[in-house]
Design an enzyme around this catalytic site. Sequence first.
Site, PDB file in Angstrom:
ATOM      1  N   CYS A 179       0.736  -7.555  11.731  1.00 17.06           N
ATOM      2  CA  CYS A 179       1.023  -7.717  13.161  1.00 17.06           C
ATOM      3  C   CYS A 179       0.363  -8.965  13.739  1.00 17.06           C
ATOM      4  CB  CYS A 179       0.589  -6.480  13.950  1.00 17.06           C
ATOM      5  SG  CYS A 179       1.620  -5.044  13.652  1.00 17.06           S
ATOM      6  N   GLY A 180      -0.063  -9.876  12.865  1.00 10.28           N
ATOM      7  CA  GLY A 180      -0.534 -11.173  13.356  1.00 10.28           C
ATOM      8  C   GLY A 180      -2.039 -11.328  13.495  1.00 10.28           C
ATOM      9  N   LYS A 181      -2.827 -10.491  12.830  1.00  8.83           N
ATOM     10  CA  LYS A 181      -4.287 -10.655  12.916  1.00  8.83           C
ATOM     11  C   LYS A 181      -4.711 -12.023  12.375  1.00  8.83           C
ATOM     12  CE  LYS A 181      -5.957  -6.924  10.818  1.00  8.83           C
ATOM     13  NZ  LYS A 181      -4.692  -6.220  10.589  1.00  8.83           N
ATOM     14  N   TYR A 219       1.776 -16.838  19.154  1.00  5.85           N
ATOM     15  CA  TYR A 219       1.015 -17.835  18.378  1.00  5.85           C
ATOM     16  C   TYR A 219       0.028 -18.614  19.267  1.00  5.85           C
ATOM     17  CZ  TYR A 219       4.671 -16.433  15.177  1.00  5.85           C
ATOM     18  OH  TYR A 219       5.514 -15.689  14.407  1.00  5.85           O
ATOM     19  N   ASP A 246      -9.448  -9.468   9.085  1.00  2.00           N
ATOM     20  CA  ASP A 246      -8.954  -8.121   8.758  1.00  2.00           C
ATOM     21  C   ASP A 246      -9.956  -7.004   9.018  1.00  2.00           C
ATOM     22  OD1 ASP A 246      -6.814  -6.499   7.757  1.00  2.00           O
ATOM     23  OD2 ASP A 246      -7.865  -6.313   5.846  1.00  2.00           O
ATOM     24  N   ARG A 279       2.053 -12.121  -0.416  1.00  2.00           N
ATOM     25  CA  ARG A 279       0.719 -12.407   0.132  1.00  2.00           C
ATOM     26  C   ARG A 279       0.107 -13.669  -0.455  1.00  2.00           C
ATOM     27  NH1 ARG A 279      -1.565  -8.587   4.008  1.00  2.00           N
ATOM     28  NH2 ARG A 279       0.043  -6.997   4.159  1.00  2.00           N
ATOM     29  N   GLU A 281       0.316 -20.039  21.978  1.00  2.00           N
ATOM     30  CA  GLU A 281       0.441 -19.750  23.415  1.00  2.00           C
ATOM     31  C   GLU A 281      -0.383 -18.523  23.813  1.00  2.00           C
ATOM     32  OE1 GLU A 281       1.606 -22.011  25.036  1.00  2.00           O
ATOM     33  OE2 GLU A 281       3.350 -22.935  24.053  1.00  2.00           O
ATOM     34  N   ASN A 304      -2.930 -14.761  12.102  1.00  2.00           N
ATOM     35  CA  ASN A 304      -2.476 -15.834  13.000  1.00  2.00           C
ATOM     36  C   ASN A 304      -3.378 -15.966  14.225  1.00  2.00           C
ATOM     37  OD1 ASN A 304      -0.342 -16.270  11.279  1.00  2.00           O
ATOM     38  ND2 ASN A 304       1.142 -15.124  12.497  1.00  2.00           N
ATOM     39  N   ARG A 353       0.838  -1.194   0.000  1.00  2.00           N
ATOM     40  CA  ARG A 353       0.000   0.000   0.000  1.00  2.00           C
ATOM     41  C   ARG A 353       0.881   1.254   0.000  1.00  2.00           C
ATOM     42  NH1 ARG A 353      -1.931   0.831   4.364  1.00  2.00           N
ATOM     43  NH2 ARG A 353      -1.281  -1.032   5.482  1.00  2.00           N
ATOM     44  N   HIS A 357     -10.676  -2.077  11.556  1.00  2.00           N
ATOM     45  CA  HIS A 357      -9.569  -2.904  11.069  1.00  2.00           C
ATOM     46  C   HIS A 357      -9.324  -4.016  12.090  1.00  2.00           C
ATOM     47  CE1 HIS A 357      -5.114  -3.060   9.603  1.00  2.00           C
ATOM     48  NE2 HIS A 357      -5.879  -3.847   8.902  1.00  2.00           N
ATOM     49  N   SER A 368      -1.497  -3.630  10.105  1.00  2.00           N
ATOM     50  CA  SER A 368      -1.177  -4.593   9.056  1.00  2.00           C
ATOM     51  C   SER A 368       0.106  -5.352   9.415  1.00  2.00           C
ATOM     52  CB  SER A 368      -0.965  -3.869   7.728  1.00  2.00           C
ATOM     53  OG  SER A 368      -2.124  -3.163   7.378  1.00  2.00           O
ATOM     54  N   LYS A 391      -9.610  -2.149   1.806  1.00  5.87           N
ATOM     55  CA  LYS A 391      -9.285  -0.984   2.642  1.00  5.87           C
ATOM     56  C   LYS A 391     -10.078   0.257   2.209  1.00  5.87           C
ATOM     57  CE  LYS A 391      -6.169  -3.531   4.566  1.00  5.87           C
ATOM     58  NZ  LYS A 391      -6.299  -4.024   5.928  1.00  5.87           N
ATOM     59  N   ARG A 435       2.878  -3.860  17.534  1.00  3.38           N
ATOM     60  CA  ARG A 435       4.232  -4.378  17.769  1.00  3.38           C
ATOM     61  C   ARG A 435       4.961  -3.408  18.671  1.00  3.38           C
ATOM     62  NH1 ARG A 435       6.481  -8.170  14.050  1.00  3.38           N
ATOM     63  NH2 ARG A 435       4.803  -8.546  12.587  1.00  3.38           N
ATOM     64  N   TYR A 463      -1.550  -3.464  -6.722  1.00  4.07           N
ATOM     65  CA  TYR A 463      -1.269  -4.308  -5.556  1.00  4.07           C
ATOM     66  C   TYR A 463      -2.270  -4.145  -4.413  1.00  4.07           C
ATOM     67  CZ  TYR A 463       1.745  -7.373  -2.880  1.00  4.07           C
ATOM     68  OH  TYR A 463       2.255  -8.461  -2.193  1.00  4.07           O
TER      69      TYR A 463
HETATM   70  O1  SAT Z   1      -2.522  -4.721   0.995  1.00  4.98           O
HETATM   71  S1  SAT Z   1      -3.555  -4.608   2.037  1.00  4.98           S
HETATM   72  O2  SAT Z   1      -3.758  -3.208   2.356  1.00  4.98           O
HETATM   73  O3  SAT Z   1      -4.811  -5.152   1.545  1.00  4.98           O
HETATM   74  C1  SAT Z   1      -3.088  -5.481   3.391  1.00  4.98           C
HETATM   75  C2  SAT Z   1      -2.763  -4.661   4.574  1.00  4.98           C
HETATM   76  O4  SAT Z   1      -1.888  -3.807   4.503  1.00  4.98           O
HETATM   77  O5  SAT Z   1      -3.389  -4.854   5.637  1.00  4.98           O
HETATM   78 MN    MN Z   2      -5.233  -5.143   7.215  1.00  5.93          MN
END
Ligand code: SAT
Ligand code: MN
Length: 604
Positions: free
Chosen positions: A270-272, A511, A293, A385, A513, A274, A75, A246, A268, A226, A416, A217
């Site tokens: 940061c493990g959403k 993860y 997301d 991705r 844990e 997971n 982005r 988000h 973005s 987004k 983070r 992209y």
């Molecule tokens: O590329 S996206 O914006 O869809 C993914 C992200 O940054 O959360």
């Molecule tokens: Mn996102």
Amino acid sequence: MAGGFEAIKNAGLRSWLEEVQRLCRPEGVYVCDGSEEEYARICRTCVDHGTFTRLNETLRPNCFLARSHPSDVARVEDRTFICTPEQIEAGPTNNWAESGEMKRKMTAMFDGCMKGRIMYVIPFSMGPIGSPFSKTGVEVTDSAYVVANMIIMTRVGTKVLEALGDDGSFIPCLHSVGAPLGLGQEDVAWPCERDPVKKFIVHFPDEPSIWSYGSGYGGNALLGKKCLALRIASAMARKEGWLAEHMLILALTSPQGKKYYIAGAFPSACGKTNLAMMRPTLPGWKVTTIGDDIAWMRIGPDGRLYAMNPETGFFGVAPGTSYDSNPNAMETFTANSIFTNAALTDEGDIWWEDMGIPAPAHAIDWEGADWTPDAGRKAAHPNSRFTAPARQCPVIDPDWENPAGVPLSAVLFGGRRAGTVPLVYEAFDWEHGVFMGSAAGSETTAANLSKTGVLRHDPFAMLPFCGYNMGDYFAHWLSMAERTDESRLPRIFFVNWFRKGEDGHFLWPGYGENSRVLKWISERIEGRGQAVKTPIGNLPSAEALDLTGLDIPAADLQALLTVDREAWQAEAAELARYYEQFGDRLPEALRRQLAALQERLGGR
Ligand code: SAT
Ligand code: MN
């Protein structure tokens, strides 16, 4: 495959499409019907153009790899604009341009921009088709790659047009890669505008409409995500009394079979994903996924806050995804998925760093060059991705497509943070929780095309995605407590899986844990979990967390569960500086919350 707009009965849509066709001057037009046959045909087109490489049919059936141009890998926040008549409506955290002026500029850019290309029309629904809580968009794009991804990520096709009817309203989403083809000019595998200052991701929340130019992209180009479901939706939500966030949404089921729905806002990468698909290490606990997301949330008839996932796919970060970190994601993209900027093995499969599979002796890297483990560079781009259908997730929750959503028991904020922020703490009440969300910050990641690893404020993980003045957004969050009985609202928690020791090692294993933290959260919801009141919120004591079977040094645990007053005083002082930019749009309640925090921390 070119046709006309015969299938379009909606007069407003038809006249917009004719106008766009006149402006962009494509070679042909095509309206997506959403059929399986169509998806296969679009993918074949991408293969024919060299945009897609078909992966090994045995190892990864019906899967494709795309390599973007090296200038188009994430982005572009500095090229993203919120356009309103007055700058104050976009607020200090958004790039702003006056609507009329930007319209003129964009119109000139779109003039003839689809020459030599097909103009694809993608009718899509964010949320189940026909639900009163869903929003209909129509994306026009000259990228077949975008079409293929949108088909996975949203509900696309004739059914959407039918639900739209003759006079239903839709959000126009105009997209071009910004690379018209001259007569006889040969195309490239990933056409896009190469000059970064000529890319524009533009939102007109008052109309509402979206104009995106120059990038193919992710969030720049898949406009349902987004652009519509966050930036435009957040502005609509404010007017209509709901929230577009988000956030991941998960369901946590205890060994006793009690189910808790939890939403979590993290920046973005940061493990959403997971967390949303986590396999708990605590025996008997289960996590099922509703979304990874975006969450659209509204107060239901019973006064509780309900969350629904408007998407139908996952556009997740590939590197780091492994059978250790996220087995359910690995199982989700075994078939029918698209990979972008991953490496290609000699067997015709994908590979990335930290995939839990030894590096292949030879591969083709994300830039299309030969790669060997001693190459001294990464094989996959850090923001590479996977695009995978949500229904393929082995732990998808039965209610993931419930148009009413699921009732939330807890909302998490996080980011983070190598220092200062403990593993988990709980807000004293809703207002304090909103204050915690507004104070969130995170080290930047490769998901945005700028410097990584820099600490920045990212309130509610919405910094790049809030479609209006962030001060008003804070006020909107606060107002939820007036729309219902506050005791019906979810409890708010702040979590930080990324705390590091002085030598740089992660203090918490993360993860699966993280289920230990979720368990404590569920106990707090039940009114049983033990907590210590501190100046920043309620923290678990080491005994309150179920650490059975986890071998974690006492000193690390201590660091994870204590409030460093000095560090927090600095944090509060920094927040005061950050708040200044909002002027009188900053709600008085947050000013009070900050003063109260400073008071509790002492030393002022
Ligand atoms: O590329 S996206 O914006 O869809 C993914 C992200 O940054 O959360
Ligand atoms: Mn996102």
